[in-house]
Write an enzyme that holds these catalytic residues in place. Sequence first.
Site: not given
Ligand code: KDG
Ligand code: MG
Length: 405
Positions: A150, A162, A213, A215, A239, A265, A286, A342, A405
């Site tokens: 990743r 982030y 990712d 996010h 992602e 996730e 996920r 992951e 977030w």
């Molecule tokens: O608790 C939040 C994390 O697990 C997350 O931000 C990690 O996005 C993440 C990932 O894909 O591992």
């Molecule tokens: Mg993630």
Amino acid sequence: MSSSEITGARVIVTCPGRNFVTLKIETRGGVTGVGDATLNGRELAVASYLSEHVIPCLIGRDAHRIEDVWQYLYKGAYWRRGPVTMSAIAAVDTALWDIKGKIAGLPVYQLLGGASRDSVMVYGHANGETIEQTIDEALKYKAEGYKAIRLQSGVPGLRSTYGVSKTFGYYEPADAALPTENLWSSEKYLRSVPPLFAAAREALGWDVHLLHDIHHRLTPIEAGRLGKDLEPYRPFWLEDATPAENQASFRLIRQHTTTPLAVGEIFNTIWDCRQLIEEQLIDYIRATVVHAGGITHLRRIASLADLYNVRTGCHGATDLSPVCMAAALHFDLSVPNFGVQEYMRHTAETDAVFPHAYTFSNGSMHPGEAPGLGVDIDEALAAKYPYRPAYLPVNRLEDGTMHSW
Ligand code: KDG
Ligand code: MG
């Protein structure tokens, strides 16, 4: 009285560098099982839910009746779903699979139908402030045998991003006792990712899977644009392109790109992804053991996904404890529609608190052959690391507006 009767259960909260919540269930015959109940930034809510409301209902039940206990905790509470409830149910479910495996003398993956593959492909996290640093990290993962990596890079013009850590191999997003704040600009971000992937293909070649990712930070149409821009570099997946409460919004992304999409996730139940799966709006789901109701419910999600050519890609960040990692690996090894797992690797302190049988070799992992999950918690060591409040950062636009977030 049967030897599989549940006679006790306790919640162990420990912080060997980060917080983990673990449920340990005991049976009359002396066999014990463990389940992960960690919900990043909300740990004590799950610990309390378990101690105050779940454990009293478990005493006297038969540990072998995994499905019935799951239904009892899900339907019987009246209040269904939600991350706290589903993490608590997951912990119980995981611990019961552990107990069943130990009593049977078999690793859990054998109880799930046996291995569908020899090992489980995992992806590692390469990240850096600059594209050059990220590529350097990715080259290290490639040298370690990873087949999937990743890529996350800092965004020029934004002071922090982030998902970008400062240390190789480890990444801890819950970084302060109260939430820190990151700044966000979709325009700057959207300009920064295609050059990262171009440089990565140049340096790493085409024989490694590349993942990214978002996010949840883009609108659907922005995500469609990014997916289209990345198509020449053939990413394995994009992602969490956009928040997924409105599952239909993924239709818009799909209309604009053939880049595969992964999401889930933060999902707790099959209801969070039913439309995404049935309309084939995603390629990878996920959801993982700890936040989606345990092995029992995750198998139900995977079975639905299998009908629609959606494969699994379980979340495996460091806030999921080695207990969850072990459970995920048993699930991954057995499930027919596995995609990738992951693997963010835990620190040495965490690995010492949770001795485990799973192993990494040549870009893949295996849960091991120990009966049950093959993972335990060293309670004496865990007691040396008391809980410390830690929160995920929040995200604001440059004008101060709260963003995703
Ligand atoms: O608790 C939040 C994390 O697990 C997350 O931000 C990690 O996005 C993440 C990932 O894909 O591992
Ligand atoms: Mg993630």
